[in-house]
Write a protein that holds these residues in place. Structure first.
Motif, PDB file in Angstrom:
ATOM      1  N   ASP A 125       0.868  -1.175   0.000  1.00  0.00           N
ATOM      2  CA  ASP A 125       0.000   0.000   0.000  1.00  0.00           C
ATOM      3  C   ASP A 125       0.908   1.229   0.000  1.00  0.00           C
ATOM      4  O   ASP A 125       1.446   1.616   1.043  1.00  0.00           O
ATOM      5  N   THR A 151      -1.723   5.341  -3.865  1.00  0.00           N
ATOM      6  CA  THR A 151      -2.980   6.090  -3.672  1.00  0.00           C
ATOM      7  C   THR A 151      -2.764   7.600  -3.861  1.00  0.00           C
ATOM      8  O   THR A 151      -2.032   8.018  -4.757  1.00  0.00           O
ATOM      9  N   GLU A 211     -10.181   2.669  -4.566  1.00  0.00           N
ATOM     10  CA  GLU A 211      -9.753   2.700  -3.167  1.00  0.00           C
ATOM     11  C   GLU A 211     -10.959   2.573  -2.232  1.00  0.00           C
ATOM     12  O   GLU A 211     -10.941   1.816  -1.259  1.00  0.00           O
ATOM     13  N   TRP A 258      -7.862  -0.923   1.987  1.00  0.00           N
ATOM     14  CA  TRP A 258      -8.251  -1.389   0.652  1.00  0.00           C
ATOM     15  C   TRP A 258      -7.457  -2.593   0.158  1.00  0.00           C
ATOM     16  O   TRP A 258      -7.864  -3.270  -0.800  1.00  0.00           O
TER      17      TRP A 258
HETATM   18 CA   LIG Z   1      -4.437   4.962   2.609  1.00  0.00          CA
END
Ligand SMILES: [Ca+2]
Ligand SMILES: O=P(O)(O)OP(=O)(O)OP(=O)(O)OC[C@H]1O[C@@H](n2cnc3c(O)ncnc32)[C@H](O)[C@@H]1O
Length: 526
Positions: A69, A146, A189, A466
């Motif tokens: 992530d 992200t 997400e 996520w």
């Molecule tokens: Ca995050």
């Protein structure tokens, strides 16, 4: 009376007078019954043996998967594991490791791209220890970036791609099975966060031993997902109304035999770090000097902020103005109410082209059901003791906690929490106030619906976020239709087989005793 127990239960010996012929006609059926009985017992023994041995569990074949992530504030590496033979069941994948990558998020390496890949070294080594060596090659590894990378991409697409290819090269050279490194959309997400928590909470399960009677099984409600990152925030839930007024906020899933129409929206720049920048930039517009009194920091707290850095984000670039000073000197005044007033200016509620909006003209249907709030929602509310296990502290007590916390002098706060990182500690007043404003003013949670929010960090051993949903989707582990399941579990099946066999043996013995009356049951012998 003395009884010879050794002889008492044997069949009656032939007792005719010497020289008399044995009665052949009466022994034949006896023999037949004996043989039949013997075969019957043999069959029952065989049945039990087959039930126990043939249906024995095979040694577990464990699979692994890795997801990185790459968030705006930092990168986390997660290792998941699941039993291979159950991969389509819901709730079987578990997180076995989380490794926090040292340093900033990968978007923070735009000036020294190669350092982004080097930063992953330690966590990749850790993953090599967790996953057995013989499974390294078959273990998929994914990286999803992200909001930090979304912002860098808006700022300079070329540099963002350079950072991404540097980390991609590093992952390709790892012993794992590299499956891709990409910037995921805000919609993804939100959606994968929603899938993760509902998968872990078992909301997709429509099972039970009455699987073959789907109409009778209870279908659980799903839980909405609230994710607060450093650079973006997501809200995702199943609204009451199936039809959505805005197609870009609606998703359709078919999971385990059920259809879901889901609302989702990701607010770029409304993660807590970017929100603080946006607030400071707004405060700066009216500032005449480099000194800024800020009610969102404790009295006695001071911080210097580089003006160049402040405007370096696409979230603040529109407010850019030339200032005579290179640094902003922030001085805390610790006032919850004043802080909230400033924060609320970030949520534009003036116009809405739909029947209902959250803020900035974004469609949002009426809130529905329970919500799980994770990431910074949890970090902050947990620190402030506002994240009780079952339901949160009422909104009014959350507000009074915040009033009290913000008013404490910095020296006192610092002394009370010497183990907490200064960056986090100094920002809890801002962050807590921001969370309340985002939920109350932004998404319009009321006193009642606030009680439907549960602040959660982990579900079982897995972090809420996520990444798990992302991996489940990419490895096709969530079937669209309910997989066919046996009506009985393994233990239930073996138990039932053994029980029926024992009942059969019992019935046979009882029948033998009643109809053949062996000597032992005859009057006077026992
Ligand atoms: Ca995050
Ligand atoms: O989703 P994006 O927006 O890309 O950001 P992220 O993934 O890096 O964001 P996180 O959820 O990891 O963290 C959200 C914010 O919470 C901060 N944070 C992390 N741990 C914290 C803690 O224990 N206490 C307070 N804040 C924390 C972190 O610095 C971020 O500003």
């Amino acid at each position: 009376m003395d009884v010879d127990t050794r002889a008492s239960c044997q069949s009656l010996p032939y007792s005719g007078s010497a020289g008399a012929k044995p009665k052949m006609a009466s022994t034949k059926p006896k023999m037949a019954v004996l043989i039949l009985g013997f075969l019957f017992v043999l069959a029952v023994i065989a049945l039990i043996t087959v039930a126990v041995t043939q249906n024995q569990r095979l040694p577990k074949n464990i699979k692994y998967g890795i997801v990185l992530d790459a968030g705006s504030s930092h990168t986390n590496l997660y290792v998941y594991t699941w039993p291979a033979e159950k991969e389509n069941d819901t709730g079987v994948v578990q997180q076995v490791e989380v490794c926090k990558v040292e340093g900033p998020g990968i978007s923070g390496y735009s000036q020294a791209v190669q350092n982004a890949s080097r930063s992953l070294q330690h966590c990749l080594e850790r993953a090599q220890e967790v996953v057995p060596q013989q499974q390294h090659q078959e273990t998929p590894v994914y990286l999803g970036a992200t909001a930090g990378m979304r912002l860098l991409s808006l700022e300079n697409r070329h540099v963002a791609m350079e950072v991404l290819s540097a980390v991609e090269n590093r992952l390709r050279s790892s012993p794992f099975n590299f499956q891709g490194a990409r910037i995921i959309t805000g919609q993804e997400e939100g959606a994968y966060g929603w899938i993760t928590i509902n998968y872990l909470l078992g909301s997709f399960k429509q099972s039970g031993w009455l699987n073959f009677l789907p109409k009778l099984t209870s279908i659980k409600e799903t839980v909405g997902a609230l994710d607060l990152g450093g650079a973006s925030t997501q809200i995702t839930f199943v609204p009451e109304q199936e039809q959505s007024e805005s197609q870009e906020n609606s998703l359709h899933f078919r999971l385990y035999g059920k259809s879901y129409n889901v609302y989702t929206h990701s607010f770029l720049c409304y993660g807590k770090d970017q929100a603080l920048r946006m607030k400071l930039v707004r405060d700066l517009q009216n500032a005449e000097t480099a000194r800024l009194q800020d009610p969102c920091f404790h009295t006695g707290y001071e911080r210097n902020v580089s003006i160049r850095d402040l405007y370096a984000s696409p979230c603040t670039a529109n407010y850019k103005q030339s200032l005579a000073f290179p640094q902003l000197h922030v001085v805390g005044s610790g006032d919850y109410q004043a802080c909230q007033t400033r924060i609320e200016e970030l949520f534009n509620k003036t116009s809405c082209p739909y029947s209902k909006c959250s803020f900035n003209g974004i469609f949002q249907p009426p809130l529905q059901g329970h919500f799980g709030a994770f990431s910074a929602f949890y970090f902050v509310m947990n620190f402030l003791n506002l994240s009780a296990d079952s339901s949160p502290a009422p909104l009014n007590s959350a507000i009074s906690t915040m009033k009290n916390f913000c008013s404490r002098p910095w020296s006192e706060v610092k002394a009370a929490y010497p183990q907490v990182k200064e960056k986090y500690l100094s920002e809890y007043c801002f962050s807590g106030t921001y969370i309340i404003s985002l939920l109350k003013t932004g998404y319009e949670f009321s006193l009642e619906t606030w009680q439907q929010i549960q602040f959660l960090g982990k579900i079982g051993s897995s972090d809420a976020g996520w990444t798990l949903g992302y991996m489940l989707n990419l490895t096709n582990m969530i079937p669209a239709e309910q997989p066919l399941m046996r009506p009985l579990s393994h233990a239930g099946y073996v138990g039932l087989m053994v029980l029926s066999s024992l009942v059969l043996v019992g019935a046979l013995l009882l029948g033998w005793c009643i109809f053949r009356k062996p000597r032992c049951l005859r009057k006077g012998i026992v």
